[in-house]
Design a protein around this motif. Structure first.
Motif, PDB file in Angstrom:
ATOM      1  N   PHE A 199      38.752   1.244  13.513  1.00  0.00           N
ATOM      2  CA  PHE A 199      39.789   1.453  14.529  1.00  0.00           C
ATOM      3  C   PHE A 199      40.843   2.434  14.016  1.00  0.00           C
ATOM      4  CE2 PHE A 199      43.910   0.502  16.402  1.00  0.00           C
ATOM      5  CZ  PHE A 199      43.626   0.446  17.765  1.00  0.00           C
ATOM      6  N   ASN A 200      41.267   2.234  12.768  1.00  0.00           N
ATOM      7  CA  ASN A 200      42.312   3.093  12.200  1.00  0.00           C
ATOM      8  C   ASN A 200      41.812   4.493  11.848  1.00  0.00           C
ATOM      9  OD1 ASN A 200      44.438   1.252  12.355  1.00  0.00           O
ATOM     10  ND2 ASN A 200      43.881   0.275  10.436  1.00  0.00           N
ATOM     11  N   SER A 201      40.494   4.650  11.746  1.00  0.00           N
ATOM     12  CA  SER A 201      39.951   5.958  11.350  1.00  0.00           C
ATOM     13  C   SER A 201      39.528   6.819  12.542  1.00  0.00           C
ATOM     14  CB  SER A 201      38.738   5.769  10.427  1.00  0.00           C
ATOM     15  OG  SER A 201      37.642   5.233  11.154  1.00  0.00           O
ATOM     16  N   ILE A 218      27.625   5.530  15.805  1.00  0.00           N
ATOM     17  CA  ILE A 218      28.921   4.833  15.837  1.00  0.00           C
ATOM     18  C   ILE A 218      29.006   3.949  17.080  1.00  0.00           C
ATOM     19  CG2 ILE A 218      31.439   5.143  16.058  1.00  0.00           C
ATOM     20  CD1 ILE A 218      31.034   7.886  14.588  1.00  0.00           C
ATOM     21  N   MET A 219      28.647   4.512  18.230  1.00  0.00           N
ATOM     22  CA  MET A 219      28.739   3.748  19.485  1.00  0.00           C
ATOM     23  C   MET A 219      27.780   2.552  19.466  1.00  0.00           C
ATOM     24  SD  MET A 219      31.134   5.056  21.229  1.00  0.00           S
ATOM     25  CE  MET A 219      30.904   4.115  22.727  1.00  0.00           C
ATOM     26  N   GLU A 224      27.145  -3.141  19.520  1.00  0.00           N
ATOM     27  CA  GLU A 224      26.475  -4.346  18.978  1.00  0.00           C
ATOM     28  C   GLU A 224      27.503  -5.354  18.474  1.00  0.00           C
ATOM     29  OE1 GLU A 224      22.260  -2.256  17.536  1.00  0.00           O
ATOM     30  OE2 GLU A 224      23.825  -2.700  16.055  1.00  0.00           O
ATOM     31  N   ALA A 225      28.607  -4.847  17.926  1.00  0.00           N
ATOM     32  CA  ALA A 225      29.639  -5.747  17.397  1.00  0.00           C
ATOM     33  C   ALA A 225      30.327  -6.541  18.499  1.00  0.00           C
ATOM     34  CB  ALA A 225      30.674  -4.947  16.600  1.00  0.00           C
ATOM     35  N   GLU A 239      38.658  -3.604  20.928  1.00  0.00           N
ATOM     36  CA  GLU A 239      39.825  -2.757  20.623  1.00  0.00           C
ATOM     37  C   GLU A 239      39.375  -1.345  20.258  1.00  0.00           C
ATOM     38  OE1 GLU A 239      41.740  -4.971  17.533  1.00  0.00           O
ATOM     39  OE2 GLU A 239      43.081  -6.022  18.904  1.00  0.00           O
ATOM     40  N   CYS A 240      38.278  -1.262  19.492  1.00  0.00           N
ATOM     41  CA  CYS A 240      37.718   0.052  19.133  1.00  0.00           C
ATOM     42  C   CYS A 240      37.272   0.811  20.382  1.00  0.00           C
ATOM     43  CB  CYS A 240      36.526  -0.116  18.191  1.00  0.00           C
ATOM     44  SG  CYS A 240      36.988  -0.338  16.470  1.00  0.00           S
ATOM     45  N   LEU A 241      36.610   0.106  21.309  1.00  0.00           N
ATOM     46  CA  LEU A 241      36.140   0.771  22.531  1.00  0.00           C
ATOM     47  C   LEU A 241      37.314   1.304  23.355  1.00  0.00           C
ATOM     48  CD1 LEU A 241      33.212  -1.544  23.737  1.00  0.00           C
ATOM     49  CD2 LEU A 241      33.057   0.708  22.657  1.00  0.00           C
TER      50      LEU A 241
END
Length: 868
Positions: A199-201, A218-219, A224-225, A239-241
């Motif tokens: 997320f931070n990167s 990456i996607m 999957e997560a 949150e990443c999405l």
């Protein structure tokens, strides 16, 4: 006392013990910084030390490397960089070792320290092997704790260091975090740390995202997560999405089609609200992006251009899938929900509002059946959700589509202000406020005003949240009716003789004043009432001016009473309450002064007496001082030359504010008042120009004063020159030199902050030049400008050549060019004005708003006359 005991005491529940220990540590850091840092590092790395002591050591290390204030941050950076290499190496080595501590919490402390050191060294090109070392820890070590702490360190590093510094290492960082986030990783704690680091990167792996193969992987990992057994990992992946959609919208079409539509719709239904919130936030982000793209498209069409980016219309495509889920979530309200606590029904309401903006008319048929089915429901959850839905879709669709629906709903909503449920009433008041703000034509004065005002004024006696929304609705009603019936788009237009609200003025203002008598301000309802009062006074027609005058006297009485009881203030809460009330009073007085202009004269003595007392009693409470100064500025503007009797009493308070360089806002307001006084007094202000110019020029030399205040000062030079005309001659050379030097500052295309600053700086300089040129124009001193004309022209040319120039900057350039030409109609500037670039700039362009074009045509006429 040894180090362990000292660190333990910094966490003591006893304030004296804690303070003594903290002071001793601070002294140690100042007196022997190397020994202090090595000592802390040893404690952090010591597996025998108690965990809370290691925590204190890690925190002290981090605090010795980072600070919020930039000056102190620079000092800390330099202190570390100058530390002897052996000590630095030892501290770095022990911090890296502690990442693998048997205590995962100690590993987290160490991760923060590693990141703090990295934030100092990586931008300096030092500790270049750090990322490689961390990568080895993630990929090759069996220790779960080491992996977690290492990924946390990477996440902290990504969070604290500028993306452009880390972009060169993006491949290594990405490899590490994706390795930890994969579904093959057996530890959910490792996956969670990796997802947070990812997320931070995300901001600096743009190059990786540009490459389709890497982007796909990456996607895949993130998607999957979202299905991980650990709810925390699911939350982190959603949150990443959200962040990916925000940063990389243009590349999301394939993934939306293949996975994201389905994942996020299911995610919104997740039983754990924390997951559902992130899935809703995903669609809010999509809508925000598409609203922005729609605005870009509209602007491009206006100028006959093709937009740089196109909307993928994800929201419109997904509408049938997401609307039913959002409507279902709206019914998940909690009876005793805290208004400050973000929950899934609030998130759904926000998303629906954004969705209406993104899909416009298409939202209406999607939600009307729900509204009709539930607005009279027995269950308050469904009733409130129906009202919330209607209120949420009022901005976005065409008013022509919404108007018949709002006309039909308005009488029902007015009646719902008597609902038995507080949540329904609260949302109804908000929705009525939205109708007043956005669709004022729906409110027919002869049909709706009486019941609407009765309902809203009745709501002023309800719970604080309802009072706030009723105040807001009344304020919107006043604002929009004032504009619609009073033609108040023109600020200089005289007030109408009467208006639809005239019969209600006294009753509404009295009811609002009654609300403001409360000693409490829960949910800011008292402040909301003052804002509504200000609106009614601002828009008062002539037949309500009596209400304006009596309200002003009431507010002055309250101000005077507060000043008389200030010695009785006991605690911080009382002082804050006093300050807040005085700020509210100032806002009302400012609005009345602007309304009445020199008609405020009968009350001017009383206002100035109270304001000078307020300034005296405010001490260094800058917010109250700012508000009091703004009253003085408005009074100067209203009274014009009649303000002069008050200046000598006020100046002793103005100069300290001008010298309060560390208080940016107060200093800005104080500079603005010099402009107000100069404009008010005209050539009578010449006697004050010398002291004013002295202090302003001193301020420009200050290293402490915020650079944005200096822009305001440059503009203020123009106000003074315009006011005193040829009387500005003693300051002309100095001022022109300052303006020329400031105009030489060049923007750096890679530094957006600097580009923005230079644009504002140039506007300030152009405003100063405009005031000076206009002040000398048509006087016998006008020829003093001739030697400065080339440097003025040089700045205008540079401003015109800037592709990113704003409309306001372009208008100032044309205005100044026209003023210069108008100052020398006899041809003294003929050669300068015949330069080819001027002829080029004076031709109409498509990308030019009407106001700029009008100024440009005037400038063209002036140049033509000056070059014949």
């Amino acid at each position: 006392m040894n180090a362990t005991e000292l660190l333990a005491n910094t966490l003591s529940p006893d304030a004296t013990t804690r303070q003594n220990a903290t002071e001793k540590l601070e002294n140690a850091s100042r007196e022997n910084y190397p020994e202090y840092m090595v000592m802390l590092s040893s404690v952090l790395a010591n597996e025998e030390s108690q965990l809370h002591v290691r925590n204190a050591a890690g925190l002290a290390l981090k605090n010795a490397l980072t600070a919020r204030e930039s000056a102190r941050q620079t000092e800390y950076f330099n202190r570390w960089l100058n530390l002897n290499p052996d000590a630095k190496a030892k501290i770095k080595q022990e911090s890296l070792m502690t990442l693998g501590s048997s205590s995962s919490k100690a590993g987290t402390f160490a991760a923060q320290v590693v990141a703090a050191i990295a934030a100092v060294e990586l931008p300096q090109g030092q500790w270049n092997d750090l990322i490689e070392v961390l990568l080895g820890f993630v990929n090759n070590q069996p220790s779960v704790n080491l992996k977690i702490a290492t990924l946390q360190a990477i996440g902290f590093i990504c969070e604290s260091i500028k993306p452009d510094i880390l972009a060169l290492r993006s491949n290594e960082i990405l490899t590490a975090v994706i390795h930890g986030a994969r579904k093959e990783e057996t530890s959910p704690d490792v996956q969670l740390a990796a997802i947070h680091a990812l997320f931070n990167s995300l901001e600096f792996i743009r190059d990786n995202f540009d490459r389709e193969g890497e982007r796909n992987y990456i996607m895949q990992v993130v998607c999957e997560a979202t299905q991980n057994q650990s709810v925390n990992v699911q939350i982190g992946s959603f949150e990443c999405l959200v962040r990916i959609m925000d940063l990389y919208y243009d590349k999301m079409a394939l993934y939306m089609e293949q996975a994201l539509f389905g994942l996020t719709v299911v995610g919104m239904k997740h039983p754990d609200e924390r997951v559902a919130l992130q899935a809703v936030e995903f669609w809010s982000t999509v809508c925000e992006e598409e609203v922005e793209l729609a605005l870009e498209l509209q602007e491009a069409l206006e100028y006959g251009e093709v937009p740089e980016r196109e909307s993928k219309n994800f929201a419109k495509i997904a509408l049938p899938e997401i609307v039913p889920v959002l409507l279902m979530l709206l019914t998940k309200q909690e009876e005793d929900a805290d208004e400050d606590e973000w929950n899934v029904s609030m998130a759904a309401g926000t998303c629906l509002t954004l969705l209406a903006g993104a899909v416009a008319d298409a939202i209406v048929p999607a939600v009307i059946p729900f509204i009709e089915a539930h607005i009279k429901s027995e269950d308050w959850h469904h009733r409130e959700a129906a009202v919330m839905t209607f209120g949420s879709i009022l901005e976005g669709p065409d008013p022509i589509v919404l108007t018949p629906l709002a006309e039909q709903a308005l009488p029902l909503l007015i009646n719902m202000m008597a609902d038995t449920n507080v949540h329904v009433k609260d949302t109804t008041a908000w929705t009525l406020g939205r109708i007043c703000d956005i669709l004022i034509t729906v409110v027919k004065p002869d049909v709706h005003l009486h019941p609407l005002i009765s309902a809203l004024v009745g709501g002023l006696q309800d719970s604080p949240r309802i009072v706030v929304n009723c105040c807001w609705a009344l304020m919107n009603l006043s604002d929009q009716l004032g504009i619609f019936y009073g033609g108040e788009e023109d600020a200089d237009a005289p007030p109408p003789s009467t208006g639809p609200l005239s019969p209600y003025y006294e009753g509404i203002v009295q009811a609002l004043l009654h609300v403001t008598e409360s000693s409490s301000n829960e949910s800011n309802y008292r402040t909301a009432a003052y804002e509504a009062i200000t609106s009614f006074l601002t828009h008062a027609p002539n037949d309500a001016l009596g209400v304006v005058e009596t309200t002003t006297v009431t507010i002055l009485q309250r101000t005077e009473h507060l000043l008389s009881v200030q010695n009785q203030i006991l605690g911080v809460d009382d002082r804050n309450n006093w300050n807040e009330l005085q700020s509210n009073f100032c806002s009302v007085i400012i609005c009345v002064v602007r309304k009445l202009g020199n008609g405020i004269q009968p009350l001017a003595d009383r206002i100035m007496t109270a304001i000078l007392q307020l300034i005296q009693s405010a001490g260094k409470t800058s917010t109250v001082l700012e508000d009091a100064f703004l009253v003085v500025g408005s009074l100067a503007s209203g009274l014009e030359t009649q303000f002069s009797p008050y200046i000598s009493a006020f100046l002793p308070y103005l100069y300290p504010a001008l010298k309060a360089h560390e208080d940016t806002q107060l200093c800005t307001v104080a500079v603005g008042i010099i402009g107000d006084i100069s404009r008010a007094l005209g050539d009578q202000s010449a006697q004050y120009a010398g002291p004013f110019m002295t202090v302003l020029l001193e301020n420009l030399q200050s290293d402490v004063l915020n650079r944005n205040v200096k822009i305001v000062i440059l503009s203020c030079f123009g106000d003074i020159a315009l006011a005193i005309g040829p009387g500005f001659e003693p300051y002309l050379e100095t001022t022109m030199n300052v303006l020329r030097q400031a105009g030489a500052v060049q923007p750096n295309p890679l530094d957006y902050d600097l580009m923005d600053y230079v644009s504002q700086l140039r506007e300030g300089i152009l405003e100063a030049y405009t005031g000076i040129v206009t002040g000398f124009k048509n006087t016998d001193k006008v020829n003093l400008l001739l030697s400065h004309a080339p440097s003025i022209m040089d700045l205008i040319q540079r401003c015109f050549s800037d592709d990113e120039k704003t409309d306001s900057l372009a208008k100032l350039c044309y205005g100044l060019l026209g003023d210069l030409a108008d100052s020398f109609p006899g041809g003294q500037l003929k050669q300068l004005l015949l330069q080819p670039w001027i002829a080029s700039e004076l031709k109409a362009r498509h990308r030019m708003n009407g106001d700029v074009k009008k100024t440009m045509r005037w400038a063209r006429d002036m140049v033509k006359q000056a070059t014949q």
